[in-house]
Design a protein around this motif. Structure first.
Motif, PDB file in Angstrom:
ATOM      1  N   ALA A  14      -6.770  42.029  68.570  1.00  0.00           N
ATOM      2  CA  ALA A  14      -6.182  40.756  68.205  1.00  0.00           C
ATOM      3  C   ALA A  14      -4.753  40.922  68.481  1.00  0.00           C
ATOM      4  O   ALA A  14      -4.090  40.176  68.685  1.00  0.00           O
ATOM      5  CB  ALA A  14      -6.371  40.420  66.798  1.00  0.00           C
ATOM      6  N   TRP A  15      -4.158  41.659  68.571  1.00  0.00           N
ATOM      7  CA  TRP A  15      -3.236  42.287  69.464  1.00  0.00           C
ATOM      8  C   TRP A  15      -3.374  43.673  69.089  1.00  0.00           C
ATOM      9  O   TRP A  15      -2.664  44.260  68.424  1.00  0.00           O
ATOM     10  CB  TRP A  15      -1.814  41.867  69.331  1.00  0.00           C
ATOM     11  N   LEU A  16      -4.238  44.038  69.723  1.00  0.00           N
ATOM     12  CA  LEU A  16      -4.571  45.347  69.670  1.00  0.00           C
ATOM     13  C   LEU A  16      -3.488  45.914  68.935  1.00  0.00           C
ATOM     14  O   LEU A  16      -3.494  46.862  68.513  1.00  0.00           O
ATOM     15  CB  LEU A  16      -4.551  45.891  70.997  1.00  0.00           C
ATOM     16  N   THR A  17      -2.647  45.454  68.836  1.00  0.00           N
ATOM     17  CA  THR A  17      -1.859  45.717  67.779  1.00  0.00           C
ATOM     18  C   THR A  17      -1.017  44.665  67.513  1.00  0.00           C
ATOM     19  O   THR A  17      -0.577  44.607  66.568  1.00  0.00           O
ATOM     20  CB  THR A  17      -0.883  46.706  68.011  1.00  0.00           C
ATOM     21  N   THR A 150      -4.739  46.076  78.024  1.00  0.00           N
ATOM     22  CA  THR A 150      -5.483  47.318  78.192  1.00  0.00           C
ATOM     23  C   THR A 150      -4.649  48.508  77.727  1.00  0.00           C
ATOM     24  O   THR A 150      -5.162  49.419  77.064  1.00  0.00           O
ATOM     25  CB  THR A 150      -5.891  47.500  79.667  1.00  0.00           C
ATOM     26  N   CYS A 151      -3.363  48.510  78.069  1.00  0.00           N
ATOM     27  CA  CYS A 151      -2.467  49.570  77.595  1.00  0.00           C
ATOM     28  C   CYS A 151      -2.449  49.619  76.075  1.00  0.00           C
ATOM     29  O   CYS A 151      -2.508  50.699  75.469  1.00  0.00           O
ATOM     30  CB  CYS A 151      -1.044  49.325  78.090  1.00  0.00           C
ATOM     31  N   THR A 158       4.844  52.380  75.969  1.00  0.00           N
ATOM     32  CA  THR A 158       5.355  51.139  76.543  1.00  0.00           C
ATOM     33  C   THR A 158       5.972  51.357  77.923  1.00  0.00           C
ATOM     34  O   THR A 158       5.707  50.599  78.859  1.00  0.00           O
ATOM     35  CB  THR A 158       6.390  50.508  75.598  1.00  0.00           C
ATOM     36  N   ALA A 159       6.803  52.372  78.068  1.00  0.00           N
ATOM     37  CA  ALA A 159       7.435  52.624  79.363  1.00  0.00           C
ATOM     38  C   ALA A 159       6.399  52.975  80.421  1.00  0.00           C
ATOM     39  O   ALA A 159       6.492  52.539  81.579  1.00  0.00           O
ATOM     40  CB  ALA A 159       8.460  53.751  79.237  1.00  0.00           C
ATOM     41  N   ALA A 177       5.638  43.182  74.937  1.00  0.00           N
ATOM     42  CA  ALA A 177       5.971  43.116  73.509  1.00  0.00           C
ATOM     43  C   ALA A 177       4.795  43.580  72.660  1.00  0.00           C
ATOM     44  O   ALA A 177       4.967  44.274  71.650  1.00  0.00           O
ATOM     45  CB  ALA A 177       6.358  41.688  73.127  1.00  0.00           C
ATOM     46  N   GLY A 178       3.600  43.204  73.071  1.00  0.00           N
ATOM     47  CA  GLY A 178       2.414  43.642  72.348  1.00  0.00           C
ATOM     48  C   GLY A 178       2.241  45.156  72.375  1.00  0.00           C
ATOM     49  O   GLY A 178       1.848  45.766  71.380  1.00  0.00           O
ATOM     50  N   VAL A 179       2.560  45.761  73.507  1.00  0.00           N
ATOM     51  CA  VAL A 179       2.475  47.220  73.603  1.00  0.00           C
ATOM     52  C   VAL A 179       3.530  47.857  72.696  1.00  0.00           C
ATOM     53  O   VAL A 179       3.262  48.852  72.016  1.00  0.00           O
ATOM     54  CB  VAL A 179       2.639  47.684  75.063  1.00  0.00           C
ATOM     55  N   CYS A 180       4.738  47.294  72.688  1.00  0.00           N
ATOM     56  CA  CYS A 180       5.789  47.790  71.785  1.00  0.00           C
ATOM     57  C   CYS A 180       5.300  47.820  70.347  1.00  0.00           C
ATOM     58  O   CYS A 180       5.490  48.807  69.625  1.00  0.00           O
ATOM     59  CB  CYS A 180       7.020  46.884  71.842  1.00  0.00           C
ATOM     60  N   LEU A 181       4.689  46.733  69.926  1.00  0.00           N
ATOM     61  CA  LEU A 181       4.216  46.649  68.554  1.00  0.00           C
ATOM     62  C   LEU A 181       3.104  47.651  68.295  1.00  0.00           C
ATOM     63  O   LEU A 181       3.057  48.283  67.245  1.00  0.00           O
ATOM     64  CB  LEU A 181       3.748  45.227  68.265  1.00  0.00           C
TER      65      LEU A 181
END
Length: 224
Positions: A14-17, A150-151, A158-159, A177-181
């Motif tokens: 759901a946002w994967l994170t 997917t990440c 994130t990088a 942004a979702g990956v950052c979170l």
């Protein structure tokens, strides 16, 4: 509409994170009604009572930075992807998801389109991000969004994700942004990696900043 859930334990998408980790709620089956839980906010960023608008999705409130949400993981087959950062899964890819077909086999038989269906299947199958990128590609804003999802599902830094997926479009920045979170990045680090040069990207930056408990003034100074 169907929300795809990752096979990995503890990651539901759901946002994967976008917290993926704790405050995720599935969007309802069938028509996604504007303002309802898991669906798009109204034009004035409004939601049904008890919900709040986060990155253009109505979600249950969460405490501080303990969880986060994002529009990126909604898969609304009834909504055109060109107008929002919401990907679609067409019938062919949905069939592969339902039947548990491997991503490689489905890639050989389904039209790639904007690649979002391919990334959705990758997440559902538990494929690693590098394999998904190789199979699905990442040309276009919605493909970048799918790659970022997917990440996030696989816990990619994130990088590393930006290097893998590109994440230079508006929807790519939302995905970044979702990956950052998911990774627990602070907003300054997130801004440095994701850039947030587009209007949607800046909105995503403010959402990350808010989830990190920063003041509106600080968020404006960082995100623009």
């Amino acid at each position: 509409m169907r929300r795809i859930k990752a096979a990995a334990t503890g990651i539901s998408i759901a946002w994967l994170t976008l917290s993926i980790l704790a405050c995720m709620t599935d969007a309802p089956d069938g028509e996604c009604e504007v303002g309802s839980e898991g669906c798009e906010c109204t034009a004035g960023d409004g939601c049904d009572p008890g919900l709040q608008c986060v990155m253009d999705v109505c979600q249950e409130p969460c405490d501080g930075g303990s969880c986060a949400r994002d529009a990126g993981t909604r898969r609304d087959s009834g909504r055109p992807s060109s107008g929002t950062c919401t990907g679609t899964v067409d019938a062919c890819w949905q069939g592969c998801i339902s039947s548990g077909t491997t991503t490689a086999a489905c890639r050989a038989s389904c039209d790639l389109g904007d690649a979002y269906g391919c990334y959705a299947l990758c997440v559902d199958n538990g494929d690693d991000a590098g394999t998904c990128r190789s199979l699905c590609g990442a040309s276009g804003a919605i493909a970048e969004l799918g790659c970022a999802e997917t990440c996030a599902a696989r816990g990619v830094a994130t990088a590393t994700c930006k290097s893998l997926c590109g994440l230079t479009s508006d929807c790519g920045e939302v995905g970044c942004a979702g990956v950052c979170l998911r990774q627990g990045d602070d907003v300054v680090s997130c801004k440095n990696v994701c850039g947030f040069t587009t209007a949607r990207g800046r909105e995503a930056c403010h959402a990350v900043c808010s989830e990190r408990g920063e003041s509106p003034a600080t968020c404006s100074a960082i995100c623009g």
